[in-house]
Design a protein around this motif. Structure first.
Motif, PDB file in Angstrom:
ATOM      1  N   LEU A 286      -8.501   1.897   2.569  1.00  0.00           N
ATOM      2  CA  LEU A 286      -7.995   0.860   1.674  1.00  0.00           C
ATOM      3  C   LEU A 286      -7.357  -0.291   2.457  1.00  0.00           C
ATOM      4  N   PHE A 287      -6.643   0.030   3.527  1.00  0.00           N
ATOM      5  CA  PHE A 287      -6.043  -1.026   4.334  1.00  0.00           C
ATOM      6  C   PHE A 287      -7.127  -1.927   4.924  1.00  0.00           C
TER       7      PHE A 287
ATOM      8  N   ILE B 214      -2.282  -7.114   2.090  1.00  0.00           N
ATOM      9  CA  ILE B 214      -1.220  -6.108   2.146  1.00  0.00           C
ATOM     10  C   ILE B 214      -0.068  -6.617   3.009  1.00  0.00           C
TER      11      ILE B 214
ATOM     12  N   LEU C  65       0.873  -1.172   0.000  1.00  0.00           N
ATOM     13  CA  LEU C  65       0.000   0.000   0.000  1.00  0.00           C
ATOM     14  C   LEU C  65       0.909   1.220   0.000  1.00  0.00           C
TER      15      LEU C  65
ATOM     16  N   VAL D  33       3.383  -1.333   3.998  1.00  0.00           N
ATOM     17  CA  VAL D  33       2.905   0.009   3.648  1.00  0.00           C
ATOM     18  C   VAL D  33       4.112   0.904   3.418  1.00  0.00           C
TER      19      VAL D  33
ATOM     20  N   ILE E 106      -1.235  -0.929  -4.312  1.00  0.00           N
ATOM     21  CA  ILE E 106      -2.489  -0.217  -4.069  1.00  0.00           C
ATOM     22  C   ILE E 106      -2.064   1.180  -3.650  1.00  0.00           C
ATOM     23  N   THR E 107      -2.644   2.213  -4.244  1.00  0.00           N
ATOM     24  CA  THR E 107      -2.227   3.568  -3.893  1.00  0.00           C
ATOM     25  C   THR E 107      -3.315   4.312  -3.131  1.00  0.00           C
TER      26      THR E 107
ATOM     27  N   ALA F 129      -5.765   5.825   2.992  1.00  0.00           N
ATOM     28  CA  ALA F 129      -4.945   4.659   3.319  1.00  0.00           C
ATOM     29  C   ALA F 129      -5.633   3.742   4.328  1.00  0.00           C
TER      30      ALA F 129
END
Length: 129
Positions: free
Chosen positions: A45-46, A53, A10, A56, A34-35, A42
């Motif tokens: 998305l996490f 993931i 990430l 990071v 993944i951006t 973040a």
């Protein structure tokens, strides 16, 4: 890192060019990316992709939610998560902020291909850099 899949990183940075460069570097070494554009993005998305993931890559200075607060929230969700802080600050300055975090590494901005590649490979294979 699960050996049955390509690792996923990430990448969190508010600078679009740095997200693109970081993505290209990571994809070049067979890492899924993944951006996120800030800390709030973040965390969302996490939470959605937590099981996939492996690491990071986190910028410290961002609008809405910066890297320090984002890291605190990520640690609350996944205490063992490997995090690579990327910053224009020096490594000594960053380590002083997080002196007791053994799952934290540092890379200087701007990204350099070989340095990022080496650092990420070391983190994902469990070797200390």
């Amino acid at each position: 890192m699960n050996s049955n899949h390509s690792p996923t990183v990430l990448l969190v940075d508010d600078d679009e060019m740095l997200r693109e460069i970081g993505t290209l570097i990571l994809e070049e070494i067979d890492i899924n990316v993944i951006t996120a554009i800030n800390g709030i993005d973040a965390i969302e998305l996490f939470q959605q992709h937590q099981d996939h993931i492996d690491m990071v890559l986190l910028d410290l200075t961002m609008p809405k939610m910066g890297g320090i607060e984002c890291l605190k929230r990520l640690r609350a969700l996944a205490p063992e998560l490997e995090v690579l802080i990327c910053s224009g600050y020096t490594e000594a300055e960053v380590k002083a902020l997080f002196y007791n975090d053994s799952r934290l590494s540092f890379i200087q901005k701007p990204y350099q291909l070989n340095a990022m590649e080496d650092k990420v490979r070391h983190i994902l294979t469990g070797q200390q850099s």
